[in-house]
Enzyme design. Structure first.
Site, PDB file in Angstrom:
ATOM      1  N   TYR A   1      26.481 -26.001  -5.887  1.00 49.56           N
ATOM      2  CA  TYR A   1      27.093 -26.761  -6.980  1.00 49.56           C
ATOM      3  C   TYR A   1      28.607 -26.597  -6.959  1.00 49.56           C
ATOM      4  CZ  TYR A   1      28.964 -27.647 -11.610  1.00 49.56           C
ATOM      5  OH  TYR A   1      29.750 -28.084 -12.642  1.00 49.56           O
TER       6      TYR A   1
ATOM      7  N   THR B   1      33.685 -22.664 -11.431  1.00 47.08           N
ATOM      8  CA  THR B   1      32.923 -22.116 -10.303  1.00 47.08           C
ATOM      9  C   THR B   1      33.697 -22.228  -8.990  1.00 47.08           C
ATOM     10  OG1 THR B   1      31.772 -24.224  -9.975  1.00 47.08           O
ATOM     11  CG2 THR B   1      30.653 -22.569 -11.325  1.00 47.08           C
TER      12      THR B   1
ATOM     13  N   ARG C   1      32.814 -13.506 -20.775  1.00 47.06           N
ATOM     14  CA  ARG C   1      33.133 -14.854 -20.306  1.00 47.06           C
ATOM     15  C   ARG C   1      33.978 -15.594 -21.344  1.00 47.06           C
ATOM     16  NH1 ARG C   1      31.585 -12.498 -16.640  1.00 47.06           N
ATOM     17  NH2 ARG C   1      29.937 -12.989 -15.124  1.00 47.06           N
TER      18      ARG C   1
ATOM     19  N   PRO D   1      22.628 -10.961  -8.902  1.00 50.69           N
ATOM     20  CA  PRO D   1      23.526 -10.901  -7.747  1.00 50.69           C
ATOM     21  C   PRO D   1      24.703 -11.862  -7.923  1.00 50.69           C
ATOM     22  CG  PRO D   1      21.235 -11.072  -7.036  1.00 50.69           C
ATOM     23  CD  PRO D   1      21.247 -11.302  -8.514  1.00 50.69           C
TER      24      PRO D   1
ATOM     25  N   PHE E   1      35.657 -23.748 -18.225  1.00 46.10           N
ATOM     26  CA  PHE E   1      35.019 -22.453 -18.187  1.00 46.10           C
ATOM     27  C   PHE E   1      33.608 -22.572 -18.794  1.00 46.10           C
ATOM     28  CE2 PHE E   1      38.873 -21.535 -16.339  1.00 46.10           C
ATOM     29  CZ  PHE E   1      38.806 -20.286 -15.767  1.00 46.10           C
ATOM     30  N   ASN E   2      33.334 -22.163 -19.993  1.00 44.18           N
ATOM     31  CA  ASN E   2      31.948 -22.166 -20.503  1.00 44.18           C
ATOM     32  C   ASN E   2      31.858 -22.977 -21.793  1.00 44.18           C
ATOM     33  OD1 ASN E   2      30.336 -19.896 -18.818  1.00 44.18           O
ATOM     34  ND2 ASN E   2      32.457 -19.263 -19.119  1.00 44.18           N
TER      35      ASN E   2
ATOM     36  N   LEU F   1      25.237 -43.970  -9.949  1.00 46.62           N
ATOM     37  CA  LEU F   1      26.496 -44.269  -9.264  1.00 46.62           C
ATOM     38  C   LEU F   1      26.305 -44.559  -7.783  1.00 46.62           C
ATOM     39  CD1 LEU F   1      29.081 -41.773 -10.802  1.00 46.62           C
ATOM     40  CD2 LEU F   1      28.674 -44.163 -11.385  1.00 46.62           C
TER      41      LEU F   1
ATOM     42  N   LYS G   1      31.974 -29.320  -6.107  1.00 44.38           N
ATOM     43  CA  LYS G   1      33.193 -29.508  -6.897  1.00 44.38           C
ATOM     44  C   LYS G   1      34.435 -29.227  -6.052  1.00 44.38           C
ATOM     45  CE  LYS G   1      31.314 -30.629 -10.856  1.00 44.38           C
ATOM     46  NZ  LYS G   1      31.448 -32.001 -11.399  1.00 44.38           N
TER      47      LYS G   1
ATOM     48  N   SER H   1      35.050 -27.525 -12.310  1.00 41.45           N
ATOM     49  CA  SER H   1      34.411 -26.344 -12.899  1.00 41.45           C
ATOM     50  C   SER H   1      35.128 -25.089 -12.441  1.00 41.45           C
ATOM     51  CB  SER H   1      32.945 -26.290 -12.461  1.00 41.45           C
ATOM     52  OG  SER H   1      32.367 -25.028 -12.720  1.00 41.45           O
TER      53      SER H   1
ATOM     54  N   ASN I   1      22.606 -42.550 -15.456  1.00 35.37           N
ATOM     55  CA  ASN I   1      21.239 -42.819 -14.993  1.00 35.37           C
ATOM     56  C   ASN I   1      20.195 -42.082 -15.821  1.00 35.37           C
ATOM     57  OD1 ASN I   1      21.302 -40.157 -14.096  1.00 35.37           O
ATOM     58  ND2 ASN I   1      21.139 -40.673 -11.923  1.00 35.37           N
ATOM     59  N   LEU I   2      20.647 -41.264 -16.799  1.00 32.92           N
ATOM     60  CA  LEU I   2      19.779 -40.552 -17.743  1.00 32.92           C
ATOM     61  C   LEU I   2      18.839 -39.555 -17.051  1.00 32.92           C
ATOM     62  CD1 LEU I   2      18.863 -43.502 -20.167  1.00 32.92           C
ATOM     63  CD2 LEU I   2      20.763 -41.882 -20.326  1.00 32.92           C
TER      64      LEU I   2
END
Length: 344
Positions: A148, A126, A230, A292, A177-178, A59, A152, A124, A32-33
């Protein structure tokens, strides 16, 4: 064989599209850009000299997605689409829950309707929350700490339940990861909207003087230089990991979960030093208070992906930074205005 790529104009999606096209796959992109550029589609075509079909579509548009499946013989889906900024998710939780979860539900329902049961899902790291032990393996307890990450984690559970309900499903869940770096051509790369949320695009924008300095959040962690460590992975290695996951699920059923990382970490100050070396630019930085929830060290155990997918990250940190710099230097303002890719 046609592979549907949701979010294919985005950072990781666009690099994976290049790998798929160069491997001879037919691809259909839906995006959807909202947080990507149509210019990326031109660059994919330019790099590969291959044709593909693109639909500008959300979607959540069930009828439109159903029409895409009716028009094409889709064999599998790589699902990258979704909102992805941790900080924004804390401010806009309902937006993240609605967009990320509902769009995936619609996608899976349409897949099921059309008898397509092969899915590579973009998850992710996360989902691991604040782990104090490293390296992090796939069997660690899961506890996301922001909306977020929660989306996931919820979607992983939904996909596990879906596969239990119908043994035809073959699903690969990839926890990255990153991701950093860019395609070696310098034609596609990370193109954040506004001020970058992630370290390397922030560093690279300081290098081209779009931003003044890097804020380093804390220098009193129990690490070699006091800054957070990381696991950074080159986006092309990540794209190749998606290819290997796709190849595996095409021949099997059930759900597999894989970490995609390098298995080692670099500190914030190490990243700044490497980028200064490869770019020849000075990167001013300032030490500020910790954020934090940040932890000292985080990197992946990648042995499962190494063994089961026959995949490993091959590009080192210097190559990651060189490629990121080539992209940023060649495209200081991201994707320049050019003729847009034709939409369906």
């Amino acid at each position: 064989m046609a592979i549907l790529i949701t979010g294919g104009a985005g950072y990781i999606g666009s690099h994976t599209c290049v790998e798929l096209l160069e491997a001879g796959y037919e691809i259909v992109i839906v995006d959807n850009l909202s947080n990507s550029s149509p210019m990326a589609l031109n660059r994919i075509a330019e790099i590969t000299n291959k044709n593909f079909t693109f639909y500008k579509m959300d979607l959540l548009d069930r009828n439109g997605l159903d029409d895409v499946f009716s028009r094409h013989s889709i064999d599998a889906i790589m699902h990258f689409a979704g909102l992805k900024a941790v900080g924004e998710s804390v401010r806009l939780p309902l937006t993240y829950y609605h967009t990320n979860i509902m769009s995936t539900l619609v996608l899976c329902e349409v897949m099921q309707k059309h008898g397509v049961h092969k899915l590579v899902f973009s998850s992710s790291a996360t989902v691991y929350g604040l782990q104090e032990q490293v390296p992090i393996s796939e069997n660690f307890p899961l506890e996301a700490t922001n909306p977020y990450g929660q989306t996931k984690l919820m979607l992983e559970q939904i996909l596990l339940d879906l596969a239990k309900s119908n043994e035809q499903w073959g699903i690969s869940i990839l926890r990255y990861f990153n991701p950093i770096g860019a395609h070696e051509s310098g034609k596609i790369g990370e193109n954040p909207n506004g001020i970058p949320n992630n370290l390397l695009p922030f560093i690279s924008q300081v290098a081209v003087q779009k931003l003044e300095q890097v804020n380093v959040f804390g220098d009193d962690y129990p690490t070699a230089d006091g800054t957070g460590v990381r696991d950074y992975i080159h986006v092309v290695d990540l794209a190749k990991g998606h290819m290997r996951a796709l190849e595996r699920i095409l021949g099997k059923t059930g759900v597999d979960v894989y970490n995609l990382g390098t298995g080692r970490g670099y500190s914030v100050l190490e990243m700044i030093a490497v980028f200064e070396r490869v770019s020849g630019r000075s990167i001013p930085y300032s030490i500020v208070d910790r954020r934090p929830g940040d932890i000292a060290v985080c990197f992946a155990d990648t042995s499962k992906a190494n063994e089961e997918l026959g995949w490993a990250a091959l590009r080192g940190i210097e190559e990651m930074c060189k490629d990121a710099w080539r992209w940023q230097y060649s495209n200081p303002n991201g994707y320049e205005q050019e003729e847009l890719f034709a939409t369906n």
